[in-house]
Enzyme design. Structure first.
Site, PDB file in Angstrom:
ATOM      1  N   GLU A  65     -40.189   8.239  36.512  1.00  0.00           N
ATOM      2  CA  GLU A  65     -41.319   8.711  35.696  1.00  0.00           C
ATOM      3  C   GLU A  65     -41.530  10.196  36.003  1.00  0.00           C
ATOM      4  OE1 GLU A  65     -43.435   7.682  33.121  1.00  0.00           O
ATOM      5  OE2 GLU A  65     -44.098   9.740  33.412  1.00  0.00           O
TER       6      GLU A  65
ATOM      7  N   ASP B  41     -36.786   4.565  27.191  1.00  0.00           N
ATOM      8  CA  ASP B  41     -37.986   4.452  26.360  1.00  0.00           C
ATOM      9  C   ASP B  41     -38.718   5.805  26.332  1.00  0.00           C
ATOM     10  OD1 ASP B  41     -40.183   3.402  25.030  1.00  0.00           O
ATOM     11  OD2 ASP B  41     -41.049   2.452  26.797  1.00  0.00           O
TER      12      ASP B  41
HETATM   13  C1  LIG Z   1     -43.102   5.396  26.061  1.00  0.00           C
HETATM   14  S1  LIG Z   1     -43.666   5.808  27.644  1.00  0.00           S
HETATM   15  C2  LIG Z   1     -43.086   4.529  28.681  1.00  0.00           C
HETATM   16  C3  LIG Z   1     -43.679   3.183  28.473  1.00  0.00           C
HETATM   17  C4  LIG Z   1     -43.132   2.122  29.397  1.00  0.00           C
HETATM   18  N1  LIG Z   1     -41.689   2.128  29.444  1.00  0.00           N
HETATM   19  C5  LIG Z   1     -43.623   0.766  28.931  1.00  0.00           C
HETATM   20  O1  LIG Z   1     -42.967   0.167  28.056  1.00  0.00           O
HETATM   21  O2  LIG Z   1     -44.621   0.284  29.432  1.00  0.00           O
HETATM   22  C6  LIG Z   1     -42.573   7.100  28.104  1.00  0.00           C
HETATM   23  C7  LIG Z   1     -42.794   7.602  29.521  1.00  0.00           C
HETATM   24  O3  LIG Z   1     -41.716   8.480  29.871  1.00  0.00           O
HETATM   25  C8  LIG Z   1     -42.216   9.546  30.633  1.00  0.00           C
HETATM   26  N2  LIG Z   1     -41.233  10.645  30.531  1.00  0.00           N
HETATM   27  C9  LIG Z   1     -41.179  11.634  29.604  1.00  0.00           C
HETATM   28  N3  LIG Z   1     -40.089  12.394  29.803  1.00  0.00           N
HETATM   29  C10 LIG Z   1     -39.427  11.856  30.870  1.00  0.00           C
HETATM   30  C11 LIG Z   1     -38.223  12.188  31.545  1.00  0.00           C
HETATM   31  N4  LIG Z   1     -37.472  13.213  31.155  1.00  0.00           N
HETATM   32  N5  LIG Z   1     -37.835  11.415  32.585  1.00  0.00           N
HETATM   33  C12 LIG Z   1     -38.585  10.353  32.991  1.00  0.00           C
HETATM   34  N6  LIG Z   1     -39.754  10.010  32.391  1.00  0.00           N
HETATM   35  C13 LIG Z   1     -40.166  10.735  31.339  1.00  0.00           C
HETATM   36  C14 LIG Z   1     -43.565   9.825  30.020  1.00  0.00           C
HETATM   37  O4  LIG Z   1     -44.403  10.539  30.916  1.00  0.00           O
HETATM   38  C15 LIG Z   1     -44.072   8.426  29.686  1.00  0.00           C
HETATM   39  O5  LIG Z   1     -44.837   7.899  30.737  1.00  0.00           O
END
Ligand SMILES: C[S@@+](CC[C@H](N)C(=O)[O-])C[C@H]1O[C@@H](n2cnc3c(N)ncnc32)[C@H](O)[C@@H]1O
Length: 278
Positions: free
Chosen positions: A118, A164
């Site tokens: 994350e 995701d």
């Molecule tokens: C759609 S949400 C995730 C929801 C979670 N997978 C669920 O289904 O409960 C996307 C998440 O990815 C994080 N994020 C964004 N860019 C990222 C990156 N480059 N690497 C890891 N996490 C990232 C965001 O902060 C956010 O919390």
């Protein structure tokens, strides 16, 4: 600078589709005795409180999990997913909606492992607080575009990877395609679930066209358009690489049922289920 917070959207129709498919895939992997790893490349916070201001802003869960919970459902695959949501909400009312990491943590066996990535600092802190003292979970405040391939292949040689993204960067669809290609080079046998939003700008087609052109031996592609005329999120899709071979037979009915509950009845809506194995 990341601004996306999943709390605004937790429990919406897109989360229902994604988490339903995730629980199906995880359950399937458990049929074999061998251990496996679950990697959540975009973990989020793991749990979302309904009362929080994020959730209350647009109340997206009312068009998602709330509709499903209010319907009497006999389908065993949907009920496996719903029973997990109910475990977190033992009273009659929905007070917490689980995130992908929570579903995985509930479902995996002591011999399995979890690895959560994350990037958002605050969300990372929430995630850590929600999964304190779990010896089988590694949580990293890392960028999935740099870190994921380094975790592959897993020692178990079996794994489920959820990709995701929040798709908030200008070139994030392209970056996601590149990430998947590089991940497959290192771990071709993994089961990958890739979620994407359907918006008016149709940018998701960059991703779906590229994935369909990868000449994958085995994939499923599920797309639900809930409201074709919506200004914001019109629907969502999940592309699964190396899905359970029985997915079509198992889930055709369940997905139609979910769609019938979730669709906006006054608007163009449709469900598509493409599968490499018929
Ligand atoms: C759609 S949400 C995730 C929801 C979670 N997978 C669920 O289904 O409960 C996307 C998440 O990815 C994080 N994020 C964004 N860019 C990222 C990156 N480059 N690497 C890891 N996490 C990232 C965001 O902060 C956010 O919390």
């Amino acid at each position: 600078m990341l601004s996306y917070r999943h709390g605004f959207h937790a429990g919406n129709f897109a989360d229902v589709l994604k988490h339903f498919l995730l629980t199906y895939v995880l359950e399937y992997l458990k049929k074999k005795d061998n251990s496996f790893v679950y990697i959540d490349a975009n973990a989020g916070a793991g749990k979302y409180l309904i009362d929080e201001s994020f959730m209350q802003k647009n109340k997206e869960y009312l068009n998602g999990i709330d509709k499903i919970l209010k319907t009497e459902i006999k389908d065993k695959f949907i009920n496996n997913y719903l029973n997990l949501v109910k475990t977190l909400n033992p009273n009659k009312y929905l007070t917490i909606y689980p995130g992908s990491c929570w579903f995985a943590q509930q479902m995996l066996r002591p011999k399995d492992r979890m690895h959560f990535l994350e990037l958002h600092k605050n969300e990372f802190v929430n995630l850590e607080n929600n999964f304190k003292n779990h010896s089988k979970i590694i949580i990293e405040n890392e960028d999935c575009y740099k870190r994921l391939v380094k975790l592959l292949p897993p020692i178990e040689k079996r794994g489920v990877i959820l990709i995701d993204p929040s798709y908030e960067l200008k070139d994030e669809y392209e970056k996601t395609v590149e990430l998947i290609e590089n991940s497959l080079k290192k771990f071709n046998n993994g089961t990958y679930l890739i979620w994407y939003p359907i918006l008016e700008n149709k940018k998701f087609e960059i991703l779906t066209n590229a994935l369909e052109n990868l000449n994958l031996k085995s994939y499923s592609h599920i797309q639900m358009i809930i409201d074709k005329h919506a200004v914001g999120l019109q629907g969502s899709g999940v592309f699964i690489i190396n899905p359970p071979f029985s997915i079509k037979a198992d889930l055709k009915h369940s997905l139609q049922l979910l769609f019938d509950i979730l669709k906006n009845k006054d608007s163009d809506s449709k469900i598509e289920f493409k599968n490499s194995i018929q």
